[in-house]
Design an enzyme around this catalytic site. Structure first.
Site, PDB file in Angstrom:
ATOM      1  N   LYS A 109       0.816  -1.216   0.000  1.00 41.81           N
ATOM      2  CA  LYS A 109       0.000   0.000   0.000  1.00 41.81           C
ATOM      3  C   LYS A 109       0.852   1.269   0.000  1.00 41.81           C
ATOM      4  CE  LYS A 109      -4.087  -2.061   2.062  1.00 41.81           C
ATOM      5  NZ  LYS A 109      -5.220  -1.885   2.977  1.00 41.81           N
ATOM      6  N   LYS A 194      -5.223   7.006  -0.719  1.00 39.14           N
ATOM      7  CA  LYS A 194      -5.985   7.073   0.539  1.00 39.14           C
ATOM      8  C   LYS A 194      -5.065   7.361   1.720  1.00 39.14           C
ATOM      9  CE  LYS A 194      -4.864   2.748   2.105  1.00 39.14           C
ATOM     10  NZ  LYS A 194      -4.354   2.338   3.418  1.00 39.14           N
ATOM     11  N   ARG A 258      -1.921   4.945  10.993  1.00 32.76           N
ATOM     12  CA  ARG A 258      -0.684   5.688  11.259  1.00 32.76           C
ATOM     13  C   ARG A 258      -0.607   6.964  10.414  1.00 32.76           C
ATOM     14  NH1 ARG A 258       3.252   0.858   9.557  1.00 32.76           N
ATOM     15  NH2 ARG A 258       1.649  -0.197  10.763  1.00 32.76           N
ATOM     16  N   ASN A 259      -1.226   6.942   9.220  1.00 32.03           N
ATOM     17  CA  ASN A 259      -1.221   8.150   8.382  1.00 32.03           C
ATOM     18  C   ASN A 259      -2.082   9.246   9.000  1.00 32.03           C
ATOM     19  OD1 ASN A 259       0.342   7.503   5.774  1.00 32.03           O
ATOM     20  ND2 ASN A 259      -0.939   5.697   6.069  1.00 32.03           N
TER      21      ASN A 259
END
Length: 331
Positions: A109, A194, A258-259
């Site tokens: 990802k 995303k 975490r983002n």
């Protein structure tokens, strides 16, 4: 005589640990590559990953541990990549195994910053791996909820639907439902985008914008993702399905993202460097932000949210001022 393909996980983080837990429901044993041999010794001693999801206990007699990347690839038919995208090229730099007969599944990802490539493109161009032998694991699915065995859904994408189905079957268990797709480009690019959107979501949260604005942000974000993936790889796809919209929602809203956490710190006034150091984990969206900005110089898709994040992270613009400008572009 048919023999089951041998599967190895390449990487040692939380998502690698969650995937190992899932796969061991359906296969007798797996290989597992750790860069650090000391981590392997600790794993064997305590029967859990010493760095991630330590509450998940494993039957170590069913795991073949490796710290040699070439041996891992030589001895397995299916390789599941979980190394953060920013470090993938470096991690595979010494790989000299013939790849064309392998099936490589990306659970990363992220985007390879050295060449601004999604993982499928990188594998195809660097290792001459046919796209029909490349798979993608798409969410929405957080490793922490897999550890708790909370019901989750995965999409396995591959141009060869038979291979996608075979791997999806190995992922099925009481707490995992799996589906298949042939859209490796769309699912990969959507997962990259995303993560950038999740940073934006965190930034506005850190700036104390409320749920009403978050809803507007995400409604615009899925349109932004659709514009980009339709331009880069124009096929028929349902952007509202869980592999796209679902993955965006969980990454933008979840406490485990975490983002989003990284973005929240930026919105609260942390510098990029300080936020990275305090997190102790990689926020893939940080690297993706610059790569998508550069890729979009060619495609020129309208990406106001992604560009806002780029301006904050890489141009040093004030988060509050940039978000105010963004609010005028959303509908």
């Amino acid at each position: 005589m048919f023999t089951e393909p041998k599967i190895a996980i390449v990487g040692s983080g939380s998502w690698a640990t969650a995937l190992a837990k899932i796969l061991l429901n359906n296969v007798d044993r797996i290989g597992w590559y750790f860069r650090n041999p000391e981590s392997i010794e600790q794993f064997k001693r305590f029967k859990h990953n010493p760095g991630y999801l330590r509450g998940v206990e494993f039957d170590i007699d069913r795991i073949d541990f490796y710290s040699d990347i070439n041996k891992t690839f030589e001895e397995h038919d299916v390789l599941v990549l979980t190394i953060p995208s920013a470090f993938l090229d470096r991690s595979l730099s010494e790989l000299n195994v013939e790849m064309t007969n392998k099936y490589v599944v990306s659970a990363i990802k992220g985007i390879i910053p050295e060449g601004n490539q999604i993982v499928g493109q990188y594998l195809n161009q660097k290792f001459k791996l046919p796209y029909e032998r490349i798979g993608v694991i798409a969410g929405p699915c957080h490793a922490e909820e897999v550890a708790l065995e909370r019901l989750s859904y995965l999409t396995i994408a591959c141009p060869d639907i038979r291979r996608a189905r075979d791997f999806a079957f190995k992922m099925e268990c009481p707490y995992i439902r799996s589906h298949v797709s042939d859209d490796i480009f769309g699912t990969e690019y959507a997962s990259v985008l995303k993560n950038i959107i999740a940073i934006a979501s965190g930034i506005v949260h850190g700036l104390r914008y409320g749920d009403n604005f978050q809803a507007v942000l995400i409604a615009n974000a899925i349109q932004e993702i659709k514009r980009f993936v339709d331009k880069v790889h124009p096929i028929t796809r349902d952007i509202k399905s869980s592999a796209y919209l679902g993955d965006l929602l969980v990454t933008a809203y979840s406490q485990f993202s975490r983002n989003r956490t990284f973005g929240t710190m930026i919105g609260k006034g942390y510098t990029t460097r300080t936020a990275q150091l305090e997190m102790h984990m990689v926020a893939e969206g940080y690297y993706a932000t610059k790569s998508i900005h550069e890729i979009n110089q060619e495609y020129k898709v309208n990406l106001p949210i992604c560009e806002t994040v780029y301006n904050i992270l890489y141009e040093g613009e004030n988060p509050a001022a940039e978000v105010r400008r963004l609010t005028e572009k959303l509908r």
